[in-house]
Design an enzyme around this catalytic site. Structure first.
Site, PDB file in Angstrom:
ATOM      1  N   THR A  12      34.758  43.985  38.580  1.00 56.34           N
ATOM      2  CA  THR A  12      33.987  45.122  39.308  1.00 56.34           C
ATOM      3  C   THR A  12      34.882  45.891  39.822  1.00 56.34           C
ATOM      4  O   THR A  12      35.892  45.220  40.480  1.00 56.34           O
ATOM      5  CB  THR A  12      32.603  44.998  39.928  1.00 56.34           C
ATOM      6  OG1 THR A  12      32.913  43.987  41.139  1.00 56.34           O
ATOM      7  CG2 THR A  12      31.428  44.226  39.017  1.00 56.34           C
TER       8      THR A  12
ATOM      9  N   GLY B 147      35.433  47.305  43.288  1.00 54.33           N
ATOM     10  CA  GLY B 147      35.444  46.695  44.497  1.00 54.33           C
ATOM     11  C   GLY B 147      36.014  45.324  44.316  1.00 54.33           C
ATOM     12  O   GLY B 147      36.962  44.853  45.326  1.00 54.33           O
ATOM     13  N   CYS B 148      35.410  44.498  43.554  1.00 62.84           N
ATOM     14  CA  CYS B 148      36.036  42.834  43.653  1.00 62.84           C
ATOM     15  C   CYS B 148      37.438  42.919  43.107  1.00 62.84           C
ATOM     16  O   CYS B 148      38.233  42.260  43.640  1.00 62.84           O
ATOM     17  CB  CYS B 148      35.013  42.128  42.706  1.00 62.84           C
ATOM     18  SG  CYS B 148      33.235  42.213  43.368  1.00 62.84           S
ATOM     19  N   THR B 149      37.738  43.856  42.018  1.00 65.34           N
ATOM     20  CA  THR B 149      39.016  43.808  41.560  1.00 65.34           C
ATOM     21  C   THR B 149      40.006  44.321  42.735  1.00 65.34           C
ATOM     22  O   THR B 149      41.011  43.695  42.654  1.00 65.34           O
ATOM     23  CB  THR B 149      39.313  44.549  40.390  1.00 65.34           C
ATOM     24  OG1 THR B 149      38.160  44.170  39.236  1.00 65.34           O
ATOM     25  CG2 THR B 149      40.771  44.668  39.709  1.00 65.34           C
TER      26      THR B 149
ATOM     27  N   LEU C  59      40.335  41.431  45.494  1.00 68.40           N
ATOM     28  CA  LEU C  59      40.894  40.160  45.164  1.00 68.40           C
ATOM     29  C   LEU C  59      42.569  40.600  44.804  1.00 68.40           C
ATOM     30  O   LEU C  59      43.162  39.616  44.922  1.00 68.40           O
ATOM     31  CB  LEU C  59      40.121  39.400  44.072  1.00 68.40           C
ATOM     32  CG  LEU C  59      38.789  38.654  44.464  1.00 68.40           C
ATOM     33  CD1 LEU C  59      38.067  38.624  43.266  1.00 68.40           C
ATOM     34  CD2 LEU C  59      38.759  38.074  45.502  1.00 68.40           C
TER      35      LEU C  59
END
Length: 143
Positions: A40, A42-44, A47
């Site tokens: 997703t 934001g997660c990409t 991380l």
């Protein structure tokens, strides 16, 4: 209220290897990034930023783990796509996430709330923050 002493856990990574918090006690700090979903936006972004600073974290005796309810295949695809140098752990039933205060209710669903936790070598939580803190903020705590 979140405990000062980090709750123990053992979770599988994207390759099926079991990772336990106790493996690092007395040896390494542990940076846990609880995140809602693989690949997703934001997660990409979050991380990938940790990926870019991975060598700095390693130099501070810190291991990094992403944690969410995704399965091994989803995690493996995400690791490969983003060239993540750290494992992603599967918390299928969100029990570990809940013990770390990283869940919230959305109607009848329990979802993982983006949360960053640092556990020091003594097994104590020294940093806890919901959201997406800057890496510089995390470095201040562990350096």
């Amino acid at each position: 209220m979140l405990p000062t002493f980090a709750p123990s856990f053992s979770l599988p990574d994207q390759n099926g290897n079991l990772v336990s918090l106790s493996d690092f006690k007395g040896k390494k700090n542990v940076l846990l990034v609880f995140y809602p979903g693989d690949a997703t936006p934001g997660c990409t972004m979050q991380l990938s930023a940790l990926r870019d600073d991975f060598s700095k974290l390693a130099a501070l005796d810190t291991v990094v783990f992403g944690v969410n309810h995704g399965d091994a295949q989803s995690h493996a695809t995400f690791v490969k796509k983003c060239s993540l140098p750290f494992p992603l752990l599967t918390d299928a039933y969100k029990k570990v996430s809940a013990r770390y205060g990283a869940t919230k209710k959305l109607f009848k669903l329990t979802i993982i709330k983006r949360t960053v936790v640092v556990v020091n070598t003594d097994g104590n939580i020294i940093y806890f923050k919901h959201g997406m803190p800057k890496n510089a903020e995390i470095f201040k705590v562990i350096s």
